[in-house]
Design a protein around this motif. Structure first.
Motif, mmCIF file in Angstrom:
data_model
loop_
_atom_site.group_PDB
_atom_site.id
_atom_site.type_symbol
_atom_site.label_atom_id
_atom_site.label_comp_id
_atom_site.label_asym_id
_atom_site.label_seq_id
_atom_site.Cartn_x
_atom_site.Cartn_y
_atom_site.Cartn_z
ATOM 1 N N UNK A 181 14.972 -56.463 53.798
ATOM 2 C CA UNK A 181 14.031 -55.360 53.991
ATOM 3 C C UNK A 181 14.265 -54.232 52.988
ATOM 4 N N UNK A 182 15.467 -54.148 52.442
ATOM 5 C CA UNK A 182 15.710 -53.204 51.342
ATOM 6 C C UNK A 182 14.947 -53.661 50.097
ATOM 7 N N UNK A 183 14.971 -54.972 49.855
ATOM 8 C CA UNK A 183 14.220 -55.522 48.723
ATOM 9 C C UNK A 183 12.725 -55.271 48.911
ATOM 10 N N UNK A 184 12.248 -55.499 50.135
ATOM 11 C CA UNK A 184 10.830 -55.221 50.434
ATOM 12 C C UNK A 184 10.516 -53.742 50.168
ATOM 13 N N UNK A 185 11.377 -52.855 50.641
ATOM 14 C CA UNK A 185 11.150 -51.415 50.475
ATOM 15 C C UNK A 185 11.153 -51.031 48.999
ATOM 16 N N UNK A 186 12.082 -51.600 48.233
ATOM 17 C CA UNK A 186 12.153 -51.294 46.807
ATOM 18 C C UNK A 186 10.853 -51.676 46.101
ATOM 19 N N UNK A 187 10.349 -52.859 46.438
ATOM 20 C CA UNK A 187 9.092 -53.319 45.833
ATOM 21 C C UNK A 187 7.917 -52.469 46.300
ATOM 22 N N UNK A 188 7.935 -52.102 47.573
ATOM 23 C CA UNK A 188 6.828 -51.334 48.153
ATOM 24 C C UNK A 188 6.770 -49.925 47.564
ATOM 25 N N UNK A 189 7.925 -49.318 47.353
ATOM 26 C CA UNK A 189 7.955 -47.996 46.720
ATOM 27 C C UNK A 189 7.386 -48.093 45.309
ATOM 28 N N UNK A 190 7.749 -49.163 44.608
ATOM 29 C CA UNK A 190 7.195 -49.382 43.276
ATOM 30 C C UNK A 190 5.678 -49.457 43.300
ATOM 31 N N UNK A 191 5.138 -50.189 44.267
ATOM 32 C CA UNK A 191 3.676 -50.328 44.381
ATOM 33 C C UNK A 191 3.009 -48.997 44.718
ATOM 34 N N UNK A 192 3.561 -48.293 45.698
ATOM 35 C CA UNK A 192 2.914 -47.075 46.182
ATOM 36 C C UNK A 192 3.046 -45.903 45.205
ATOM 37 N N UNK A 193 3.990 -46.029 44.275
ATOM 38 C CA UNK A 193 4.116 -44.984 43.248
ATOM 39 C C UNK A 193 3.551 -45.460 41.913
ATOM 40 N N UNK A 194 2.778 -46.546 41.972
ATOM 41 C CA UNK A 194 2.116 -47.094 40.778
ATOM 42 C C UNK A 194 3.123 -47.393 39.662
ATOM 43 N N UNK A 195 4.254 -47.948 40.069
ATOM 44 C CA UNK A 195 5.245 -48.393 39.096
ATOM 45 C C UNK A 195 6.115 -47.312 38.496
ATOM 46 N N UNK A 196 6.041 -46.098 39.022
ATOM 47 C CA UNK A 196 6.859 -45.026 38.450
ATOM 48 C C UNK A 196 8.339 -45.165 38.781
ATOM 49 N N UNK A 197 8.644 -45.971 39.812
ATOM 50 C CA UNK A 197 10.045 -46.195 40.176
ATOM 51 C C UNK A 197 10.322 -47.698 40.203
ATOM 52 N N UNK A 198 11.386 -48.083 39.555
ATOM 53 C CA UNK A 198 11.853 -49.474 39.605
ATOM 54 C C UNK A 198 13.222 -49.459 40.285
ATOM 55 N N UNK A 199 13.280 -50.050 41.459
ATOM 56 C CA UNK A 199 14.516 -50.006 42.246
ATOM 57 C C UNK A 199 15.140 -51.390 42.299
ATOM 58 N N UNK A 200 16.386 -51.492 41.855
ATOM 59 C CA UNK A 200 17.154 -52.733 41.954
ATOM 60 C C UNK A 200 18.107 -52.620 43.134
ATOM 61 N N UNK A 201 18.136 -53.673 43.967
ATOM 62 C CA UNK A 201 18.997 -53.679 45.151
ATOM 63 C C UNK A 201 20.234 -54.527 44.871
ATOM 64 N N UNK A 202 21.409 -53.949 45.147
ATOM 65 C CA UNK A 202 22.688 -54.623 44.907
ATOM 66 C C UNK A 202 23.369 -54.899 46.248
ATOM 67 N N UNK A 203 23.361 -56.149 46.716
ATOM 68 C CA UNK A 203 23.927 -56.483 48.028
ATOM 69 C C UNK A 203 25.415 -56.831 47.966
ATOM 70 N N UNK A 204 25.971 -57.127 49.129
ATOM 71 C CA UNK A 204 27.286 -57.770 49.267
ATOM 72 C C UNK A 204 28.402 -57.099 48.469
#
Length: 324
Positions: free
Chosen positions: A43-66
């Motif tokens: 769901x962090x990955x989903x949120x990262x992608x969703x923020x990217x979409x809703x900000x029209x690509x102004x933010x690119x978020x990479x999620x680092x697990x484990x």
């Protein structure tokens, strides 16, 4: 020739626009210590992608697990150092900077997950979250139900006295010591990523975590007994660093907040569903899953330890317990 020049001009303009867009994009790091199979990651990955979409690509978020960017203490420190921008972490670690917020880890403060979620919407939570933000500048954007913590061990546990002398791993956070110490166990702080090996080689004889974590980390492979102590109804916070939060416009703050709340709700639903099915799954797999005398555990905690012992405020505890 005119058409050719127009085409070249258009191509140049597109390249320039693309370069400007690339420069305008902000790269962010989102870190946590959980496995890729767990909802805290998916769901962090989903949120990262969703923020990217809703900000029209102004933010690119990479999620680092484990624990890729460090153990839980490290990523909390990373918020201060600017090496990470967003993390998922428990209030027990937030309490290192603002002790009162750790009161939620006092054993048996919550009745169940519904009580915890009511707390996350309460004025008590808002006040404690603001205290943490005032102390650090970091912003708590969402709360996710992590699961109810149970105890695994090499022996059967049914009452508090059964833990006398037991070597148990707990996180390196004061609140987690309360129940084991009230029952006479010997507590050992071991980093989350190292727990499996510590159980396997006998460094410790027990540990405590929600059933979903026991499954994800495969602790059941090296511990054949699960005692349903239910001593802490646990949660995780989605934390945004001071540097990032203060840099966001009001519109972007709203987007980040909305998406993170949605992601927390999605993860909570998955955890709740999985948790409900795991008791029977573990039993079917030959793991001993034992009901305990929970009233006995709670009585020992209330008689032998106090919230003030850990730097918590008794009035906060009472206000949370009174929530409906």
């Amino acid at each position: 020739m005119k058409l050719k020049l127009t085409g070249l001009t258009l191509a140049a303009a597109m390249v320039m626009a693309s370069a400007i867009a690339a420069q305008a994009q902000t790269a962010l790091k989102w870190a946590h210590v959980y496995e890729t199979s767990e909802p805290f990651h998916t769901e962090s990955v989903w949120a990262a992608e969703e923020i990217g979409k809703r900000t029209e690509g102004r933010y690119k978020i990479d999620v680092f697990p484990a624990s890729q960017l460090g153990k839980e203490a490290d990523i909390n420190q990373g918020l201060k150092l600017g090496t990470v921008d967003i993390i998922i972490s428990g209030s027990s670690f937030a309490a290192r900077d603002y002790k009162p917020i750790g009161v939620t880890y006092f054993p048996y403060i919550f009745r169940d997950s519904a009580h915890l979620l009511a707390y996350a919407k309460s004025d008590v939570f808002k006040r404690l979250a603001q205290g943490y933000e005032d102390a650090t500048g970091n912003h708590i954007a969402a709360v996710t139900y992590y699961g109810t913590r149970q105890t695994t061990s090499n022996k059967e546990i049914k009452a508090c006295a059964d833990m006398q002398g037991l070597k148990i791993r707990v996180p390196d956070v004061p609140a987690y010591l309360a129940m084991p110490r009230a029952c006479g166990a010997n507590t050992t702080p071991i980093a989350f990523a190292e727990v499996y090996l510590a159980l396997q080689n006998g460094t410790v004889e027990a540990q405590e975590n929600p059933l979903t974590t026991i499954e994800a980390k495969k602790f059941y492979e090296v511990q054949k007994n699960i005692a349903l102590t239910g001593h802490i109804v646990d949660h995780l916070n989605t934390l945004v660093s001071k540097q990032l939060w203060t840099s966001l416009s009001d519109a972007d703050k709203q987007i980040f907040s909305e998406v993170m709340l949605e992601a927390a709700a999605r993860a909570t639903a998955i955890v709740t569903e999985r948790e409900a099915a795991l008791v029977e799954k573990f039993r079917a797999d030959g793991i001993g899953v034992n009901e305990v005398d929970k009233a006995d555990f709670e009585k020992n905690v209330n008689e032998k330890v106090a919230p003030e012992d850990f730097g918590y405020v008794k009035e906060d505890l009472e206000a949370i317990r009174a929530l409906q």
